[in-house]
Design an enzyme around this catalytic site. Sequence first.
Site, PDB file in Angstrom:
ATOM      1  N   GLU A 150       0.790  -1.236   0.000  1.00  0.00           N
ATOM      2  CA  GLU A 150       0.000   0.000   0.000  1.00  0.00           C
ATOM      3  C   GLU A 150       0.826   1.292   0.000  1.00  0.00           C
ATOM      4  O   GLU A 150       0.690   2.140   0.878  1.00  0.00           O
ATOM      5  CB  GLU A 150      -0.962   0.002   1.188  1.00  0.00           C
ATOM      6  CG  GLU A 150      -1.923  -1.175   1.186  1.00  0.00           C
ATOM      7  CD  GLU A 150      -2.774  -1.244   2.453  1.00  0.00           C
ATOM      8  OE1 GLU A 150      -2.620  -0.368   3.336  1.00  0.00           O
ATOM      9  OE2 GLU A 150      -3.582  -2.178   2.573  1.00  0.00           O
ATOM     10  N   ASP A 194      -1.823  -4.170  -2.789  1.00  0.00           N
ATOM     11  CA  ASP A 194      -2.537  -2.910  -2.584  1.00  0.00           C
ATOM     12  C   ASP A 194      -4.040  -3.129  -2.719  1.00  0.00           C
ATOM     13  O   ASP A 194      -4.494  -4.169  -3.202  1.00  0.00           O
ATOM     14  CB  ASP A 194      -2.066  -1.847  -3.574  1.00  0.00           C
ATOM     15  CG  ASP A 194      -2.152  -0.430  -3.003  1.00  0.00           C
ATOM     16  OD1 ASP A 194      -2.948  -0.201  -2.073  1.00  0.00           O
ATOM     17  OD2 ASP A 194      -1.421   0.452  -3.502  1.00  0.00           O
ATOM     18  N   GLU A 258      -6.694 -10.620  -0.507  1.00  0.00           N
ATOM     19  CA  GLU A 258      -7.397 -10.352   0.755  1.00  0.00           C
ATOM     20  C   GLU A 258      -8.907 -10.278   0.505  1.00  0.00           C
ATOM     21  O   GLU A 258      -9.605  -9.403   1.028  1.00  0.00           O
ATOM     22  CB  GLU A 258      -6.900  -9.048   1.388  1.00  0.00           C
ATOM     23  CG  GLU A 258      -5.405  -9.018   1.636  1.00  0.00           C
ATOM     24  CD  GLU A 258      -4.931  -7.761   2.354  1.00  0.00           C
ATOM     25  OE1 GLU A 258      -5.774  -7.063   2.969  1.00  0.00           O
ATOM     26  OE2 GLU A 258      -3.721  -7.479   2.299  1.00  0.00           O
TER      27      GLU A 258
END
Length: 348
Positions: A150, A194, A258
């Site tokens: 990120e 990200d 994720e």
Amino acid sequence: MKKNYFHIIFLLFCGASGAQVNNKITLKSASNIKIGAAVSIKVLKNDSLCLPLLKKEFNSITAENAMKMHQLTDEKGNYQWQEADYLVKLAKDNHWRIHGHTLVWHEAIPKWIDKENIDSTKLENIMKKHIQTVISRYKSSVKSWDVVNEIFVNNSDSLRNSLWKTTLGDEFACRAFKYAREAGGNYIKLFYNDFNNERIDKKLEASLKYFENCKKIGVTIDGIGFQMHVGLDEADSSSIARNVLKAADKGYLIHFSELDISNDKQESRKVYTDSFALALSNKYKMIASVYSKIPENQQFGITFWNVHDGKTWLKSYFKHKYEWPLLFDEKFQRKAAYYGFVKGLKQK
């Protein structure tokens, strides 16, 4: 929820032979794609149903927190390996792949780093030592890592003004990957991870450009992690497919790293209705279908962020209980979303 809803939905997605498939199918047997879950040590040790479900359904795990920098070190900066070692051994004992998460992240900077007074030389040394210490320790067991997490601002093509960036300069992530490659060689797959890069074109474009520039100075990465924290009513199939395949066209391994689907109409949707369940199932079907279109040699896998609805991070993050983002409910039972996802895996 209506009593026969799961059966109706299952037949809808799987056909008349659904009852037979229901007894045999698992996530890990549904396709050749690795299917993983982020796991918590506390849940694994205290929830008697979690480990059996993982063994039955999954063939890959990611540490939810145990391998992050602030968890791996104590208040003096000394390494504490117990929880990460536990996960690595668990993966080995169950023949799971374990994916390392994450080495450099602005939200995992431990308190022992003096953010106010640290200089670039000291922070660079800390970053290099940490990356190479952790990769070297688990080199024989952990074959892939989210090296950097990120670095771009949400919904933007601008670098985040993190401690790493402001102290070490714009190219700090390139050097992080350089140190990771030195420690792991070409046998370790290195990922940039990200969120929103599956639907914000300029954010993905900035990421791809950044790592193309890294390549110009001799630093390469192997894959892109698309976190895939998406809302039920956002990120349509065309935007996801466009961005994911754009990264795949660059030759990167693609990890849906994720995955969960949040309730983005929290105020108006406070009950898990049949219509919500069906919409969630359709969304998971679409996401899995998009992933199945990636060239097989670039399909690193799909990882869900936790195992079942009762342990989702979204409830604490949004500070409400109206979240049902995963394939299993709080009682570890398969939801309609499970069958939608499996159906999508089979669509080329």
